[in-house]
Write a protein that holds these residues in place. Sequence first.
Motif, PDB file in Angstrom:
ATOM      1  N   GLY A  22       0.794  -1.232   0.000  1.00  0.00           N
ATOM      2  CA  GLY A  22       0.000   0.000   0.000  1.00  0.00           C
ATOM      3  C   GLY A  22       0.820   1.272   0.000  1.00  0.00           C
ATOM      4  N   GLN A  23       2.152   1.133   0.018  1.00  0.00           N
ATOM      5  CA  GLN A  23       2.999   2.332   0.044  1.00  0.00           C
ATOM      6  C   GLN A  23       4.071   2.243  -1.036  1.00  0.00           C
ATOM      7  OE1 GLN A  23       4.598   3.003   3.973  1.00  0.00           O
ATOM      8  NE2 GLN A  23       2.685   2.411   4.950  1.00  0.00           N
ATOM      9  N   ALA A  24       4.567   3.402  -1.440  1.00  0.00           N
ATOM     10  CA  ALA A  24       5.708   3.419  -2.360  1.00  0.00           C
ATOM     11  C   ALA A  24       6.655   4.516  -1.901  1.00  0.00           C
ATOM     12  CB  ALA A  24       5.253   3.683  -3.787  1.00  0.00           C
ATOM     13  N   SER A  25       7.939   4.198  -1.854  1.00  0.00           N
ATOM     14  CA  SER A  25       8.948   5.181  -1.453  1.00  0.00           C
ATOM     15  C   SER A  25       9.880   5.426  -2.635  1.00  0.00           C
ATOM     16  CB  SER A  25       9.725   4.687  -0.233  1.00  0.00           C
ATOM     17  OG  SER A  25      10.054   3.321  -0.362  1.00  0.00           O
ATOM     18  N   VAL A  26      10.064   6.702  -2.957  1.00  0.00           N
ATOM     19  CA  VAL A  26      10.808   7.067  -4.162  1.00  0.00           C
ATOM     20  C   VAL A  26      11.832   8.148  -3.820  1.00  0.00           C
ATOM     21  CG1 VAL A  26      10.616   7.948  -6.533  1.00  0.00           C
ATOM     22  CG2 VAL A  26       8.714   6.644  -5.538  1.00  0.00           C
ATOM     23  N   SER A  58      -2.687   4.447  -8.717  1.00  0.00           N
ATOM     24  CA  SER A  58      -2.821   3.001  -8.541  1.00  0.00           C
ATOM     25  C   SER A  58      -3.137   2.627  -7.098  1.00  0.00           C
ATOM     26  CB  SER A  58      -1.536   2.293  -8.993  1.00  0.00           C
ATOM     27  OG  SER A  58      -1.207   2.678 -10.309  1.00  0.00           O
ATOM     28  N   GLY A  59      -3.310   3.623  -6.246  1.00  0.00           N
ATOM     29  CA  GLY A  59      -3.764   3.354  -4.883  1.00  0.00           C
ATOM     30  C   GLY A  59      -2.671   3.321  -3.838  1.00  0.00           C
ATOM     31  N   ASP A 225      11.817   1.721  -2.236  1.00  0.00           N
ATOM     32  CA  ASP A 225      11.376   1.096  -3.488  1.00  0.00           C
ATOM     33  C   ASP A 225      12.156   1.539  -4.727  1.00  0.00           C
ATOM     34  OD1 ASP A 225       9.259  -0.595  -2.529  1.00  0.00           O
ATOM     35  OD2 ASP A 225       8.140   1.240  -2.085  1.00  0.00           O
ATOM     36  N   ILE A 226      12.044   2.818  -5.070  1.00  0.00           N
ATOM     37  CA  ILE A 226      12.526   3.259  -6.386  1.00  0.00           C
ATOM     38  C   ILE A 226      13.517   4.397  -6.243  1.00  0.00           C
ATOM     39  CG2 ILE A 226      11.846   4.300  -8.594  1.00  0.00           C
ATOM     40  CD1 ILE A 226       9.052   3.022  -8.189  1.00  0.00           C
TER      41      ILE A 226
END
Length: 476
Positions: A22-26, A58-59, A225-226
């Motif tokens: 549910g999370q994304a770190s960039v 994308s949520g 993540d990215i």
Amino acid sequence: MSLRLYDTAARAVREFTPLRAGQASVYVCGLTVQGPPHVGHVRSALAFDVLRRWLAHSGLEVTYVRNVTDIDDKILAKAEAAGVPWWAWAYTNELAVTRAYDVLGVLPPTYEPRATGHVPDMVELMQRLVERGHAYAVDGDVYFDVRSFPGYGALTGQKLEDLQPAADTGTEERKRDPRDFALWKAHKPGEPGTASWATPWGRGRPGWHLECSAMAGRYLGPEFDIHGGGLDLRFPHHENEQAQSRAAGDGFARYWLHNGWVTLGGEKMSKSLGNTALVDEVVQRVRPVELRYYLVTPHYRSTIEFTDAALAEAGAAYRRLESFVKRAAERVGASVGVVGQVDDGGKAEPAPDFTAAMDDDLGTPAAVAVVHEVVREGNTALAEGDDDAVAGALGSVRAMLGVLGLDPLDPHWTAAGADDGLARATDGLVALALEQRQAARARKDYAAADAIRDRLAALGVQVEDTPQGPRWELSR
Ligand SMILES: [Zn+2]
């Protein structure tokens, strides 16, 4: 989540699975604020702005960090040449960069750390590296020992024996290996005292690579993540970032994304080559939203050759989309396309082909083609007076353009016009002229009505009569 991204480290397209559900770190490398930004500089921010918007769409809850490199050799040299303090030079250019991002609709990062504000994090990272035997100090410089870390070269698929010496000039005799790179640079006589900070190894200033590892760790933790940046940052900058962080025991980035260059005259747009187009100058000639369309429509990994003809073509293509959105909104109401605020209870969503294109490594060329296709259908619906179909197309088009940061009805773009006194006066004056024209027609003075229309046309204002009354737009 069915997003697939081209991971430069794996040299393959990989399924994107976030570290935390549910999370994304960039983390994206920001600019070294040594001068005003050119079009090549802002492409990276735009490419990763689209990534960030797509992740959010994308949520995922996105934490997005983009740093500011506010101390380095070039800043010191340029500030000295200009006779101003280095920090004043850096801050002036940081403001110019922020203005350029803002004018192009780049969302502000969650966190925007400056290198000079994170020296304690850098010292801590260097201490870990020294303790683990991956770094050493010589006369106040601190170097990374590339032979101590077997993973060095992994990001860019290079073997240590094939690598050239690191580019720190005049340091060869201090280093254990010519390929070792500087984590920290000792204060040199003649450099301003304000450009040095105390460390256990003496006063000095950060090497460029170290700061990103320290700031990514501070805001995103040991693993995230990215990591994004321009293609030219892969080596040595990103290779060194990864080596520093992994040698210190962190997992660091799980996916590496790199955007392509903007070229001018076939060469990478670069200050040192003198072939740049400054953002400030270009947005005098074209609307910022059209420059954004021009830069985000090609695939983020492709090269964009910057030409006025291609920019004009992109502007015309964007105006086709904009014209539909404005007409459709006049007909069925603007709120229909606002995601989350749709009055019919449904949520306007991108067309399925758009979603498929974006999930395929952010395939913006195919995604934008879908937008144009839906606009063509919407225009047909407008001509046929099919309001349900118009509303459906409008909602879909606005949802898709919103993901790209290009929705013409987004307050960012409409407020930019409303704030502009000249634009407001133009709107008012054209409205006044059209009222006079309507009045002339009402009294059947067609010669006067046509004369007003011709005068407007001569000024570049094209008037079109529609069942809802006259509409106008500037012909460019
Ligand atoms: Zn960086």
